[in-house]
Design a protein around this motif. Structure first.
Motif, PDB file in Angstrom:
ATOM      1  N   THR A   1       0.830  -1.209   0.000  1.00 29.26           N
ATOM      2  CA  THR A   1       0.000   0.000   0.000  1.00 29.26           C
ATOM      3  C   THR A   1       0.858   1.250   0.000  1.00 29.26           C
ATOM      4  O   THR A   1       0.611   2.192  -0.777  1.00 29.26           O
ATOM      5  CB  THR A   1      -0.930   0.003   1.225  1.00 29.26           C
ATOM      6  OG1 THR A   1      -1.781  -1.150   1.187  1.00 29.26           O
ATOM      7  CG2 THR A   1      -1.791   1.257   1.254  1.00 29.26           C
TER       8      THR A   1
ATOM      9  N   GLU B   1      -8.559   3.867  -2.506  1.00 35.44           N
ATOM     10  CA  GLU B   1      -9.201   3.372  -3.722  1.00 35.44           C
ATOM     11  C   GLU B   1      -9.214   1.839  -3.748  1.00 35.44           C
ATOM     12  O   GLU B   1      -8.245   1.192  -3.356  1.00 35.44           O
ATOM     13  CB  GLU B   1      -8.484   3.916  -4.955  1.00 35.44           C
ATOM     14  CG  GLU B   1      -9.104   3.494  -6.258  1.00 35.44           C
ATOM     15  CD  GLU B   1     -10.576   3.817  -6.325  1.00 35.44           C
ATOM     16  OE1 GLU B   1     -11.350   2.915  -6.703  1.00 35.44           O
ATOM     17  OE2 GLU B   1     -10.965   4.951  -5.962  1.00 35.44           O
ATOM     18  N   THR B   2     -10.316   1.268  -4.228  1.00 30.34           N
ATOM     19  CA  THR B   2     -10.488  -0.181  -4.179  1.00 30.34           C
ATOM     20  C   THR B   2     -10.710  -0.795  -5.555  1.00 30.34           C
ATOM     21  O   THR B   2      -9.901  -1.573  -6.044  1.00 30.34           O
ATOM     22  CB  THR B   2     -11.665  -0.549  -3.261  1.00 30.34           C
ATOM     23  OG1 THR B   2     -11.442  -0.010  -1.953  1.00 30.34           O
ATOM     24  CG2 THR B   2     -11.790  -2.059  -3.145  1.00 30.34           C
TER      25      THR B   2
ATOM     26  N   VAL C   1      -8.293  -3.287  -7.638  1.00 33.72           N
ATOM     27  CA  VAL C   1      -8.619  -4.713  -7.696  1.00 33.72           C
ATOM     28  C   VAL C   1      -8.521  -5.245  -9.124  1.00 33.72           C
ATOM     29  O   VAL C   1      -8.067  -6.371  -9.361  1.00 33.72           O
ATOM     30  CB  VAL C   1     -10.026  -4.960  -7.117  1.00 33.72           C
ATOM     31  CG1 VAL C   1     -10.514  -6.363  -7.457  1.00 33.72           C
ATOM     32  CG2 VAL C   1     -10.011  -4.777  -5.610  1.00 33.72           C
TER      33      VAL C   1
ATOM     34  N   ASN D   1      -4.154  -9.165  -7.281  1.00 31.86           N
ATOM     35  CA  ASN D   1      -4.823  -9.741  -6.105  1.00 31.86           C
ATOM     36  C   ASN D   1      -4.179 -11.035  -5.623  1.00 31.86           C
ATOM     37  O   ASN D   1      -4.846 -12.050  -5.391  1.00 31.86           O
ATOM     38  CB  ASN D   1      -6.310  -9.974  -6.414  1.00 31.86           C
ATOM     39  CG  ASN D   1      -7.006  -8.717  -6.859  1.00 31.86           C
ATOM     40  OD1 ASN D   1      -6.962  -7.694  -6.187  1.00 31.86           O
ATOM     41  ND2 ASN D   1      -7.635  -8.767  -8.032  1.00 31.86           N
TER      42      ASN D   1
ATOM     43  N   SER E   1      -1.121  -7.543  -3.810  1.00 33.45           N
ATOM     44  CA  SER E   1      -2.369  -7.054  -3.237  1.00 33.45           C
ATOM     45  C   SER E   1      -2.045  -5.981  -2.208  1.00 33.45           C
ATOM     46  O   SER E   1      -0.970  -5.992  -1.599  1.00 33.45           O
ATOM     47  CB  SER E   1      -3.135  -8.209  -2.578  1.00 33.45           C
ATOM     48  OG  SER E   1      -4.414  -7.798  -2.163  1.00 33.45           O
TER      49      SER E   1
ATOM     50  N   THR F   1      -6.702  -2.449   0.650  1.00 35.79           N
ATOM     51  CA  THR F   1      -8.079  -2.325   0.156  1.00 35.79           C
ATOM     52  C   THR F   1      -8.485  -3.509  -0.700  1.00 35.79           C
ATOM     53  O   THR F   1      -9.588  -4.048  -0.561  1.00 35.79           O
ATOM     54  CB  THR F   1      -8.225  -1.027  -0.656  1.00 35.79           C
ATOM     55  OG1 THR F   1      -7.207  -0.989  -1.664  1.00 35.79           O
ATOM     56  CG2 THR F   1      -8.092   0.189   0.234  1.00 35.79           C
ATOM     57  N   SER F   2      -7.615  -3.928  -1.611  1.00 33.80           N
ATOM     58  CA  SER F   2      -7.975  -5.035  -2.493  1.00 33.80           C
ATOM     59  C   SER F   2      -8.100  -6.339  -1.722  1.00 33.80           C
ATOM     60  O   SER F   2      -8.972  -7.171  -2.021  1.00 33.80           O
ATOM     61  CB  SER F   2      -6.931  -5.178  -3.611  1.00 33.80           C
ATOM     62  OG  SER F   2      -5.659  -5.485  -3.080  1.00 33.80           O
TER      63      SER F   2
ATOM     64  N   VAL G   1     -11.597  -6.306   0.086  1.00 35.09           N
ATOM     65  CA  VAL G   1     -12.770  -6.486  -0.775  1.00 35.09           C
ATOM     66  C   VAL G   1     -12.809  -7.879  -1.392  1.00 35.09           C
ATOM     67  O   VAL G   1     -13.892  -8.406  -1.673  1.00 35.09           O
ATOM     68  CB  VAL G   1     -12.800  -5.390  -1.860  1.00 35.09           C
ATOM     69  CG1 VAL G   1     -11.791  -5.663  -2.954  1.00 35.09           C
ATOM     70  CG2 VAL G   1     -14.188  -5.273  -2.474  1.00 35.09           C
TER      71      VAL G   1
ATOM     72  N   ALA H   1      -8.981  -2.462   7.693  1.00 35.28           N
ATOM     73  CA  ALA H   1      -9.868  -1.325   7.450  1.00 35.28           C
ATOM     74  C   ALA H   1      -9.634  -0.226   8.473  1.00 35.28           C
ATOM     75  O   ALA H   1      -9.668   0.971   8.133  1.00 35.28           O
ATOM     76  CB  ALA H   1     -11.323  -1.796   7.496  1.00 35.28           C
TER      77      ALA H   1
END
Length: 316
Positions: A97, A241-242, A246, A251, A264, A267-268, A271, A291
Motif C-alpha cells: 500500500t 481506492e479499491t 482490484v 490480487n 495485493s 483495500t484489495s 474487498v 480497514a
C-alpha cells in the motif's frame, strides 16, 4: 376643520399600527426560520458526528478483537498471510500500500502541478476554459470506469512493452491511480496558485525576473501549502481506492518485489476476502484491522491538511 384633521390622524394611526403589526409578523417569521435552520444544522452536525463515531467504534472494536488471538508483532511485521493456517501477517499488504501510494504520487504530482501552472500562469483564456472543465469531468468519472480501461487497454499495452506474461502489478495500479488523482491535485493546486497575490509577481518582474523565475521562485513557494494540501488529498484517494486497484493489481497476497509482480494491497485484500469469512473469526478480525488502519491513515492525512490550512490563514 377639526373633524377632517382628526379623521386623517386616526387613519394615520391605524396605518402605522397595521405596518407595525406586519413588521412584527415578518420579524417573527424570520426569527422562527432562523431558529429552525439553526436547529437543523445542529442536528445535521450531531448526526454526522454520531455516524462517524459509530463507524470508528464498530470498526475499532471488531479490529481489536484480533489481538486476543495473535500478537500485534505477528500482524504488523509478518509477511505470512495464510488464513487457512491461522497466519495473519499483514506486513506485505502494508508495504504494498505504501509503495503503491508513493509510486502513484511520483507519477501524478509532477504532471498535476505542471498542468496547474499551465492553467494558472501560462495558458491563454481559451485553453484554460477547455482544460478546467475537462479536469472537473475527470474527477466525476466512477473508479470502476478507470479500472475497466486499465484492464482492457493498459494491461495489454504493458504486456507488449515489458514482455511480461502478465501486466498486473504495482505499475499498472499506479498508472490507473495517477490518472484518477491527477484532476484533484491539479484543480486544487490551480486554485492555490491563482490565490497568490498579484503584487508578488509584479515585484518579481520589477526586479528583472523572467517568467520561469517568477513561477519557480515566487509563485510556487507562495502556493506551497495549498499544493501540499492538494497532494495529501490525492494521497487519501490513492490509499483508499479499491475497485480500480482490484482490477489491475493481480490480487495475490504477496510482497511486490518488482513492478510487474501480481500483488495485493490493504483495500484489495479486504474487498476480495471479506465476503468469504465468518464474522466471529480471526480472519474477519484481521480484515477489520486492515480497514481500521486505512481509517487511521485517512484521519492523519486530513488532520495534516487542517493544520496546513490553519497555518496558511495565520500567515495571510
Amino acid at each position: 376643520m377639526g373633524a377632517p384633521v382628526q379623521d386623517l390622524a386616526s387613519r394615520a394611526q391605524k396605518s402605522s399600527l397595521a405596518e407595525s403589526s406586519i413588521s412584527t409578523k415578518r420579524h417573527n417569521r424570520h426569527l422562527f426560520g432562523n431558529t429552525m435552520f439553526r436547529y437543523y444544522f445542529l442536528f445535521s452536525i450531531l448526526a454526522l458526528c454520531l455516524v462517524l463515531g459509530l463507524v470508528i467504534v464498530f470498526i475499532g472494536k471488531t479490529a481489536l478483537l484480533l489481538f486476543a488471538n495473535i500478537s500485534p508483532l505477528d500482524f504488523f511485521f509478518s509477511f505470512n498471510w495464510s488464513p487457512e493456517e491461522e497466519a495473519f501477517g499483514a506486513a506485505a499488504f502494508i508495504v504494498n500500500t505504501l509503495s503503491l501510494t508513493a509510486l502513484t504520487l511520483l507519477i501524478a504530482v509532477p504532471v498535476s502541478v505542471g498542468m496547474a501552472v499551465l492553467c494558472a500562469e501560462i495558458a491563454p483564456k481559451w485553453l484554460k476554459s477547455f482544460i478546467r472543465p475537462v479536469l472537473d469531468l475527470l474527477v466525476g468519472i466512477p473508479s470502476i470506469v478507470y479500472g475497466y480501461l486499465g484492464l482492457t487497454v493498459l494491461l495489454p499495452f504493458l504486456r507488449r512493452v515489458s514482455g511480461e506474461g502478465l501486466g498486473d502489478g504495482l505499475l499498472a495500479a499506479a498508472l490507473v491511480l495517477a490518472l484518477m488523482v491527477l484532476p484533484t491535485i491539479c484543480r486544487i493546486s490551480d486554485d492555490a496558485i491563482i490565490a497568490v497575490p498579484g503584487k508578488y509577481r509584479d515585484a518579481a518582474y520589477a526586479l528583472g525576473s523572467t517568467r520561469l523565475q517568477v513561477i519557480m521562485r515566487v509563485v510556487l513557494p507562495a502556493a506551497s501549502r495549498g499544493i501540499i494540501s492538494a497532494i495529501i488529498l490525492g494521497m487519501t484517494r490513492a490509499v483508499g481506492e479499491t475497485m480500480a486497484v482490484v482490477m489491475v493489481i493481480g490480487n495475490t497476497p504477496q510482497l511486490a518485489k518488482t513492478l510487474f509482480t501480481p500483488s495485493s494491497v490493504l483495500t484489495s485484500n479486504i474487498v476480495m476476502q471479506i465476503s468469504n469469512v465468518e464474522f466471529d473469526s480471526t480472519w474477519n478480525y484481521a480484515l477489520h484491522m486492515m480497514a481500521f488502519l486505512l481509517l487511521l491513515i485517512s484521519f492523519v492525512l486530513i488532520l495534516i491538511i487542517r493544520v496546513l490550512g490553519r497555518k496558511r490563514r495565520d500567515a495571510a
